[in-house]
Design a protein around this motif. Structure first.
Motif, short mmCIF file in Angstrom:
data_model
loop_
_atom_site.label_atom_id
_atom_site.label_comp_id
_atom_site.label_asym_id
_atom_site.label_seq_id
_atom_site.Cartn_x
_atom_site.Cartn_y
_atom_site.Cartn_z
N SER A 6 40.80 55.31 47.58
CA SER A 6 40.45 54.30 48.18
C SER A 6 39.15 53.99 47.05
CB SER A 6 39.17 55.17 49.41
OG SER A 6 38.31 55.91 48.78
N VAL A 7 38.83 54.57 46.16
CA VAL A 7 37.69 54.64 45.01
C VAL A 7 38.37 53.39 44.13
CG1 VAL A 7 37.06 55.41 43.15
CG2 VAL A 7 37.01 57.34 44.98
N ASP A 8 39.07 53.47 43.80
CA ASP A 8 40.37 52.09 43.42
C ASP A 8 39.91 51.39 44.12
OD1 ASP A 8 41.48 54.00 41.22
OD2 ASP A 8 43.45 54.39 42.22
N ALA A 9 40.58 50.97 44.99
CA ALA A 9 39.84 50.19 46.38
C ALA A 9 38.39 49.34 46.19
CB ALA A 9 40.70 50.13 47.33
N SER A 10 37.66 50.11 46.35
CA SER A 10 35.71 50.09 46.50
C SER A 10 36.28 49.01 44.28
CB SER A 10 35.86 51.62 46.15
OG SER A 10 34.24 50.88 45.96
N LEU A 11 36.19 50.24 43.46
CA LEU A 11 36.37 49.76 41.74
C LEU A 11 36.84 47.78 41.88
CD1 LEU A 11 36.62 52.79 39.93
CD2 LEU A 11 34.55 51.50 40.64
N ALA A 12 37.65 48.28 42.79
CA ALA A 12 38.51 46.86 42.39
C ALA A 12 37.49 45.31 42.84
CB ALA A 12 40.15 46.72 43.22
N GLN A 13 37.41 46.02 44.56
CA GLN A 13 36.66 44.64 45.08
C GLN A 13 35.05 44.79 44.14
OE1 GLN A 13 35.84 46.89 48.68
NE2 GLN A 13 37.82 45.98 49.55
N ARG A 14 34.66 45.77 43.62
CA ARG A 14 33.08 45.20 42.83
C ARG A 14 33.60 44.54 41.72
NH1 ARG A 14 29.67 51.30 43.03
NH2 ARG A 14 29.89 50.67 45.55
N GLU A 15 35.29 45.28 40.35
CA GLU A 15 35.31 44.10 39.44
C GLU A 15 35.44 42.67 39.59
OE1 GLU A 15 39.11 46.28 38.28
OE2 GLU A 15 37.76 47.17 36.87
N SER A 16 36.08 42.33 41.13
CA SER A 16 36.32 41.25 41.48
C SER A 16 35.09 40.41 41.88
CB SER A 16 37.12 41.05 42.69
OG SER A 16 36.71 40.16 43.13
N ALA A 17 33.73 41.01 41.83
CA ALA A 17 32.49 40.82 42.67
C ALA A 17 31.58 39.80 41.31
CB ALA A 17 32.10 41.06 43.51
N VAL A 18 32.06 40.73 40.13
CA VAL A 18 31.01 40.97 38.66
C VAL A 18 31.98 39.48 37.85
CG1 VAL A 18 31.00 41.71 36.97
CG2 VAL A 18 31.09 42.68 38.83
N ARG A 19 33.58 39.83 38.59
CA ARG A 19 34.52 38.08 37.53
C ARG A 19 33.99 36.95 38.55
NH1 ARG A 19 38.96 39.64 39.70
NH2 ARG A 19 39.26 41.04 38.04
N ARG A 20 33.58 37.27 40.06
CA ARG A 20 32.82 36.04 40.32
C ARG A 20 31.89 35.42 39.95
NH1 ARG A 20 35.23 38.74 44.84
NH2 ARG A 20 33.06 38.78 45.41
N TRP A 21 30.85 36.38 39.93
CA TRP A 21 29.93 36.06 39.25
C TRP A 21 29.40 35.61 37.70
CZ3 TRP A 21 24.95 35.61 40.81
CH2 TRP A 21 24.30 36.08 42.78
N ARG A 22 30.53 36.08 36.78
CA ARG A 22 30.26 36.01 35.51
C ARG A 22 31.17 34.24 35.65
NH1 ARG A 22 32.80 41.02 32.11
NH2 ARG A 22 30.21 41.80 31.96
N GLU A 23 32.03 33.95 36.86
CA GLU A 23 32.55 32.41 36.11
C GLU A 23 32.07 31.69 37.04
OE1 GLU A 23 36.00 32.94 39.21
OE2 GLU A 23 36.95 34.40 37.05
#
Length: 117
Positions: free
Chosen positions: A78-95
């Motif tokens: 669950s921690v890995d999934a949460s981190l993956a979601q956060r990384e995805s959100a940061v990636r979208r913000w950066r784009e």
């Protein structure tokens, strides 16, 4: 370079070894003293085999540890999934952010020429 206190360590290890030997000797004396009492109380049936009871207790502890590992694995997942979601959100913000910069800068400098405010 400072020398290691090897002699002191060796003395400490000798003291530990002597203490352990004394403890084992005391346990042996108590075991010898209580052996007749324990033998009289222990039934001779295979079901009362102490090794079987010990094996069952060990098996139960292993199962409990396996359950704990399973819970830990789920938590890690669950921690890995949460981190993956956060990384995805940061990636979208950066784009997305670089596309907003011109619009924000344009708004800060005023409306484009020919547009009434």
């Amino acid at each position: 370079m400072k020398e290691l206190p090897v002699a002191e360590w060796l003395r400490s290890l000798d003291h530990i070894a002597e203490s352990l030997a004394a403890a084992v000797a005391a346990l042996d004396r108590h075991e010898a003293a209580f052996a007749p009492l324990l033998a009289a109380e222990m039934p001779s049936s295979p079901a009362a085999d102490p090794a079987a009871g010990l094996a069952a207790a060990i098996d139960e502890r292993i199962r409990e540890h396996d359950r704990r590992w399973a819970v830990a694995a789920e938590l890690a997942g669950s921690v890995d999934a949460s981190l993956a979601q956060r990384e995805s959100a940061v990636r979208r913000w950066r784009e997305t952010f670089p596309r907003w910069v011109p619009a924000v800068e344009q708004t800060a400098s005023g409306p484009p020429a020919g547009v009434l405010a």
